[in-house]
Structure formats: C-alpha cells, structure tokens
Motif scaffolding. Structure first.
Motif, PDB file in Angstrom:
ATOM      1  N   LEU A  50      27.536   4.536   1.772  1.00  7.32           N
ATOM      2  CA  LEU A  50      27.467   5.463   0.486  1.00  7.32           C
ATOM      3  C   LEU A  50      25.856   5.628   0.216  1.00  7.32           C
ATOM      4  N   ALA A  51      25.345   4.576   0.113  1.00  4.36           N
ATOM      5  CA  ALA A  51      23.676   4.646  -0.210  1.00  4.36           C
ATOM      6  C   ALA A  51      22.968   5.566   1.067  1.00  4.36           C
ATOM      7  N   GLY A  52      23.262   5.372   2.208  1.00  3.77           N
ATOM      8  CA  GLY A  52      22.648   6.005   3.217  1.00  3.77           C
ATOM      9  C   GLY A  52      22.911   7.470   3.556  1.00  3.77           C
ATOM     10  N   CYS A  53      24.291   7.890   2.820  1.00  2.73           N
ATOM     11  CA  CYS A  53      24.615   9.296   2.776  1.00  2.73           C
ATOM     12  C   CYS A  53      23.934   9.776   1.642  1.00  2.73           C
ATOM     13  N   ALA A  54      23.904   9.048   0.489  1.00  2.00           N
ATOM     14  CA  ALA A  54      23.288   9.713  -0.752  1.00  2.00           C
ATOM     15  C   ALA A  54      21.802   9.855  -0.544  1.00  2.00           C
ATOM     16  N   VAL A  55      20.853   8.958   0.003  1.00  2.00           N
ATOM     17  CA  VAL A  55      19.448   9.053   0.229  1.00  2.00           C
ATOM     18  C   VAL A  55      19.524  10.271   1.253  1.00  2.00           C
ATOM     19  N   SER A  56      20.122  10.504   2.267  1.00  2.00           N
ATOM     20  CA  SER A  56      20.094  11.438   3.277  1.00  2.00           C
ATOM     21  C   SER A  56      20.242  12.908   2.561  1.00  2.00           C
ATOM     22  N   ARG A  57      21.331  12.802   1.675  1.00  2.00           N
ATOM     23  CA  ARG A  57      21.473  14.055   1.031  1.00  2.00           C
ATOM     24  C   ARG A  57      20.640  14.286   0.035  1.00  2.00           C
ATOM     25  N   VAL A  58      20.110  13.481  -0.603  1.00  2.00           N
ATOM     26  CA  VAL A  58      19.143  13.907  -1.611  1.00  2.00           C
ATOM     27  C   VAL A  58      17.722  14.419  -1.054  1.00  2.00           C
ATOM     28  N   VAL A  59      17.262  13.481  -0.132  1.00  2.00           N
ATOM     29  CA  VAL A  59      15.760  13.815   0.419  1.00  2.00           C
ATOM     30  C   VAL A  59      16.104  15.061   1.296  1.00  2.00           C
ATOM     31  N   LEU A  60      17.040  15.173   2.106  1.00  2.00           N
ATOM     32  CA  LEU A  60      17.116  16.377   3.075  1.00  2.00           C
ATOM     33  C   LEU A  60      17.421  17.513   2.166  1.00  2.00           C
ATOM     34  N   GLY A  61      18.090  17.553   1.228  1.00  2.00           N
ATOM     35  CA  GLY A  61      18.260  18.727   0.156  1.00  2.00           C
ATOM     36  C   GLY A  61      16.878  19.088  -0.416  1.00  2.00           C
ATOM     37  N   ARG A 237       5.857   5.380   3.572  1.00  2.00           N
ATOM     38  CA  ARG A 237       6.881   4.744   2.749  1.00  2.00           C
ATOM     39  C   ARG A 237       7.226   5.305   1.441  1.00  2.00           C
ATOM     40  N   HIS A 238       8.485   5.524   1.186  1.00  2.00           N
ATOM     41  CA  HIS A 238       8.775   5.823  -0.189  1.00  2.00           C
ATOM     42  C   HIS A 238      10.210   4.908  -0.546  1.00  2.00           C
ATOM     43  N   ASP A 239      10.158   4.712  -1.795  1.00  2.00           N
ATOM     44  CA  ASP A 239      11.252   3.819  -2.408  1.00  2.00           C
ATOM     45  C   ASP A 239      12.287   4.682  -3.336  1.00  2.00           C
ATOM     46  N   THR A 240      13.363   4.631  -2.796  1.00  2.00           N
ATOM     47  CA  THR A 240      14.511   5.464  -3.612  1.00  2.00           C
ATOM     48  C   THR A 240      15.267   4.795  -4.705  1.00  2.00           C
TER      49      THR A 240
END
Ligand SMILES: CC(C)(COP(=O)(O)OP(=O)(O)OC[C@H]1O[C@@H](n2cnc3c(N)ncnc32)[C@H](O)[C@@H]1OP(=O)(O)O)[C@@H](O)C(=O)NCCC(=O)NCCS
Length: 248
Positions: A50-61, A237-240
């Motif tokens: 879930l966290a991997g999908c969420a980070v991917s979607r927010v950052v790529l979006g 590096r970024h912290d989400t």
C-alpha cells in the motif's frame, strides 16, 4: 562517450516507513492494486505494498501533472499476464509526458521509490534483521564474492553480504529481469569499493551498462540504486512520511 553520458544523472529517492501506511491511502489505488492489496495475506506485506503504491502515485502524479489516483500504472507480468512484475507508466512513448522511469522496493520497515528521467532505474533496499548469512550467501554470491566474504571477520559479514545483495538486485531490477536470473551468476564489486557490476550472468546479453550508488536508510536498511547508461548516479533523498501520514 557523449557529454551527456559523462554528466551526473540525478536519481530522486523517496522514502517511507511501514508505520506511514494507513487505510486512508487505499482510495489512491486502482482496481488491480486493490485486488493485490486485498489478497496479500501477510499484514505487513500488505501495508508495504500500500505504501509503495501510494508513494508512487503521489510522486509520479506530481511529475506528470495528474491526480495520484489517475496515474496510469501498468502492472502486467509479460510472462504470465498476472498483476506483478516491473511496473510501468502506461503513457504514449514520445508524447507530451516527461520520460519518467521508476522503481519500487520494500523491506522491513522501509519502502522506497527511485525516480529518474531518460534511463531505466532499479532500487533495492534490504532489512538485514534475521538474515542467516552463512545459509543464504552461497545462493547469492559468486565463488569470488563468497571467498571475500569469508575472509572478513564474522562481525562484518552481514553488512557486507547485504551490500552485495542490494547492488545485485538493483542492477537486475534496472534491466527489468529481477530474480529470474540467479544472483550468484552476477558479479559486483566488493562493498568497500565503488559500486559496479563486474560481470553479467552468461544467459543475459552482455551489452548492459549500468551505474550504481549505495545508501543506507535509518542506519539499518542498506539500499542501492542502479541506472542504465554510463552517467554517474547522484542520489537526491526525500522523506515522504509526513505527507503520507496526513493524506486523507
Ligand atoms: C523483482 C524482484 C527481484 C523483487 O523482489 P523483492 O526483493 O521481493 O521485492 P522489492 O520490494 O525489492 O521489489 C518489488 C518491486 O519490484 C518491482 N518489480 C517486480 N518485478 C520486477 C522486474 N522483473 N524488474 C524490475 N522491477 C520489478 C515491482 O515494482 C515490485 O513492487 P510491487 O511488489 O509493489 O509491485 C522479484 O519480484 C522478482 O525477481 N521477480 C521476478 C520473478 C518472476 O519473473 N516471476 C515470474 C512470475 S510469472
């Protein structure tokens, strides 16, 4: 070698923690992801996914100018058609969107997303807690790497082993094959040397060229990033965590 090849290639790596995953993020997932989320039995694996999908979607979006839920992530295994394998962006090649490539990795307490432009990228992070190095190393290391590992004091072996591992897996993820080829056929440089692939498995094409960089997350999770091409890799590096925890 062109000037572009000699240049440094920035790779942005966005880190999250297992504790950042919460049910409010499920609304970001597409039906394929919801299917995987709901059928993943292990509680922590489900939250890491879930966290991997969420980070991917927010950052790529953000990069594509799209709402996170609308980012067209394609999860189709080229071998069996199942909802796993290398994730790609389903945008037309050569279209208006930037040429963004990315890679996700999860292990233990850490979830990461590496993003770069114009080259394929592979990220691997490992939680070494509980790794039985003596048992696993012969399946992961080449004969030379194994001898070098055993020449070290026992107290140094786990950290050295994990560094070999993250380098290897990041390289195989960058070129898209994952663990379909045996890790012990891929040779990488020793941990204290600059990260590099020394030789590819004989069943792979030898024309692969990757550059690598190492890092450590939270002092406990070693990670490596590999990028195709010959440009040196610079990690940004970024912290989400704050962003994910407050997402509703
Ligand atoms: C890629 C692989 C090495 C990752 O293993 P891991 O250490 O358990 O997991 P990580 O957290 O580091 O990486 C997982 C991510 O790698 C990516 N990935 C999966 N397969 C990949 C591949 N072939 N190449 C590059 N990246 C891949 C996905 O984004 C995945 O994230 P997801 O689970 O959220 O979809 C492993 O899944 C693998 O080798 N897969 C190939 C095996 C295969 O082809 N099976 C055939 C099934 S038909």
């Amino acid at each position: 070698m062109t000037a572009a090849d000699r240049a440094s290639r920035p790779v942005h790596v966005w880190w999250a923690r297992l504790a950042d995953a919460h049910p409010g993020l499920v609304g970001l997932l597409d039906p394929v992801e919801i299917g995987r989320y709901e059928t993943t039995v292990d509680h922590d694996n489900r939250r890491r996914f879930l966290a991997g999908c969420a980070v991917s979607r927010v950052v790529l979006g953000e990069l594509l100018g799209l709402p996170p839920a609308d980012v067209p992530l394609r999860r189709v295994c080229p071998r069996c058609g199942g909802p796993h394998g290398k994730v790609t962006l389903d945008v037309p090649a050569g279209g208006a969107h930037p040429d963004v490539r990315f890679s996700v990795s999860h292990s233990g307490d850490v979830i990461g997303l590496a993003v770069c432009h114009g080259a394929d990228v592979g990220l691997d992070v490992e939680d070494g807690t509980g790794t039985d190095v003596e048992k696993v190393a012969p399946r992961v290391l080449t004969d030379r790497e194994l001898a070098a590992l055993h020449a070290r004091p026992p107290a140094e072996r786990t950290a050295a082993f994990l560094r070999y591992w993250t380098r290897k897996e990041s390289a195989l993820k960058a070129v898209g094959v994952g663990l379909r080829v045996p890790l012990r056929r891929l040779e990488v440089s020793d941990p204290e040397l600059p990260p590099a692939v020394l030789s590819w498995p004989e069943q792979m094409e030898s024309r692969h060229e990757v550059r690598m960089a190492d890092t450590v997350v939270g002092a406990t999770h070693p990670a490596s990033v590999s990028v195709t091409g010959t440009a040196e890799v610079t990690l940004v590096r970024h912290d989400t965590s704050a962003m994910l925890r407050t997402w509703r």
